[in-house]
Design an enzyme around this catalytic site. Structure first.
Site, mmCIF file in Angstrom:
data_model
loop_
_atom_site.group_PDB
_atom_site.id
_atom_site.type_symbol
_atom_site.label_atom_id
_atom_site.label_comp_id
_atom_site.label_asym_id
_atom_site.label_seq_id
_atom_site.Cartn_x
_atom_site.Cartn_y
_atom_site.Cartn_z
ATOM 1 N N CYS A 24 -3.306 -0.755 64.581
ATOM 2 C CA CYS A 24 -1.986 -1.213 64.116
ATOM 3 C C CYS A 24 -2.018 -2.578 63.419
ATOM 4 O O CYS A 24 -1.297 -2.792 62.448
ATOM 5 C CB CYS A 24 -0.967 -1.217 65.253
ATOM 6 N N ASP A 38 7.133 -0.524 61.264
ATOM 7 C CA ASP A 38 6.323 -0.153 62.423
ATOM 8 C C ASP A 38 5.182 0.782 62.007
ATOM 9 O O ASP A 38 5.426 1.848 61.454
ATOM 10 C CB ASP A 38 7.230 0.551 63.443
ATOM 11 N N HIS A 58 3.187 2.319 64.064
ATOM 12 C CA HIS A 58 2.863 3.227 65.173
ATOM 13 C C HIS A 58 3.471 4.618 64.955
ATOM 14 O O HIS A 58 4.264 5.105 65.764
ATOM 15 C CB HIS A 58 3.354 2.639 66.499
#
Length: 459
Positions: free
Chosen positions: A111, A345, A347
């Site tokens: 990430c 994000d 993820h």
């Protein structure tokens, strides 16, 4: 025989972990993000107002445009278009195997590399497209809030969406000669921008040859003791990005350089030296610079005294965002409203896209909806990024940021500083010329190892 058996066990273990992470990160419950009507929203230096006479909150998914007046609707739409136009880089699965490992996905560990890629991508967008550019198809992205999608479903949807657009694009290109000069110039400019849009994304493709792709970044990370599957902190990623830009061989990238601050200090002469270095063509010309400043916004927790400074930084048009997050998760921070940060994000596990093919689908590289997080939840370790096209831009930026640092700092020492001169003038070892097989100097290796032990673990 024993070694072979160990290798097989590692391969099976790697495949099992990949399968688990793919299942874990392939499902995303799309939730609405609400914004206050009464506070301005900042996104990488641009300000948007959603204010109405009514109190309450406003969703930016476009579902309630009919409930608000045209002027405010336009502001929301402009914000959505601007946000969606930023390049979104997430976990991927089924990409070519990473050298020296059995991994074909970065789910669960990549990430911070992804948020670093997003920051660098924004810098390159400023360089090649300018801050005013928005993707013409940004609002065509579906943002269904009522469904949960798997990465496989997304792949099928984007493929069919791309196929449906092909028939629409051809007549537009063929009919250009019927339009007037103004229309042709407009189309030429749009086509040029679209070429760069695709080219920038292709530099971040998940293949061994992509200049800033995961495979290359991991190779540079090996020089600092990192391997595929390890966790990377914001400071380590800053140095990896610098190496990646230095080693990039695409002629288009020769006009860009990256400088990483040393111990929270930006040495102005070192930056200017990088900008004024010779281009490969042999001509003396200035390069644009992306300045990365690894900092800590407190001890174990983020110090709320730094909130106004962070908001001030994200209000600057030459800010390219912040590599940060909250404990155990890395996010790319790009804006704020009130005391909440706006972020993208990484993820979300999506299927591999081959960016080497013509007209590869773009939809999965653009985030359909922003997310918000309270500043107090932010982990103190982060890397701040700025873009300066010329030496004059850098000098102006350093003056402006210095004033901001002084006015926002309640402590004796500011978060970071700009000083005149070279790092060597202050008894710091300047980066020596390194051999091709050793991308990091000994001094850099020590600094990276120190950052690795100090920073939080990212999942």
């Amino acid at each position: 025989m024993e070694a072979t058996g160990t290798d097989e066990v590692e391969k099976i273990k790697s495949k099992f972990m990949s399968a688990w992470h793919n299942m874990k990160y392939s499902w995303v419950l799309k939730t609405k993000t609400y914004f206050s009507r009464n506070s301005p929203v900042f996104l990488l230096g641009k300000c948007y107002h959603f204010k109405t006479d009514e109190s309450g909150e406003l969703s930016t998914d476009g579902s309630n445009f009919d409930k608000i007046n045209t002027e405010i609707s336009g502001n929301v739409e402009e914000f959505r278009k601007d946000f969606i136009s930023r390049i979104w880089l997430t976990y991927r699965e089924e990409f070519p195997q990473i050298k020296g490992s059995a991994l074909t996905t970065d789910c669960g560990w990549g990430c911070t590399l992804r948020t670093g890629q997003m920051l660098l991508a924004q810098g390159l967008m400023l360089h090649f497209l300018g801050r005013a550019w928005v993707w013409p198809e940004a609002l065509d992205i579906d943002n269904s809030d009522s469904e949960s999608w798997t990465a496989h479903t997304v792949k099928k949807l984007t493929a069919s969406f791309e196929a449906s657009l092909t028939a629409e694009r051809e007549p537009k290109i063929l009919s250009n000669h019927h339009q007037g000069p103004l229309k042709r110039n407009c189309d030429d400019n749009e086509m040029r921008n679209e070429v760069y849009h695709r080219k920038i994304i292709s530099w971040f493709g998940d293949s061994p040859l992509a200049a800033f792709g995961l495979h290359q970044l991991i190779e540079y990370g090996k020089k600092s003791g990192k391997i595929a599957g390890d966790w990377y902190g914001p400071a380590v990623v800053a140095h990896i990005l610098r190496k990646a830009v230095e080693e990039a061989r695409d002629p288009e990238l020769q006009g860009v350089t990256v400088y990483v601050a040393q111990d929270c200090t930006v040495y102005s002469s070192d930056v200017i030296d990088r900008q004024c270095s010779f281009m490969d063509s042999g001509k003396a010309d200035t390069k644009a610079v992306i300045i990365l400043v690894p900092v800590r916004l407190g001890g174990e927790r983020t110090n709320m005294d730094y909130l106004e400074f962070v908001k001030g930084i994200l209000s600057l048009e030459y800010c390219v965002g912040i590599i940060g997050g909250k404990p155990k998760q890395s996010y790319y921070f790009a804006g704020f409203q009130d005391d909440s940060l706006i972020y993208m994000d990484p993820h979300y596990c999506q299927s591999f896209v081959d960016v080497s093919i013509k007209d590869f689908p773009l939809e999965s590289f653009h985030c359909p909806s922003p997310k918000k997080m309270s500043f107090k939840k932010m982990d103190p370790s982060c890397t701040i990024g700025f873009y300066c096209r010329t030496v004059q831009d850098f000098e102006k930026a350093s003056e402006e940021i210095t004033k901001m640092l002084k006015s926002s700092s309640k402590e004796k020492y500011p978060l970071f500083t700009f000083v005149k001169g070279h790092s060597r003038d202050y008894d710091f070892a300047s980066s020596p010329l390194h051999e091709e097989n050793d991308l990091f100097s000994e001094d850099e290796k020590k600094r990276l190892k120190r950052f690795s032990t100090e920073e939080f673990v990212l999942l």
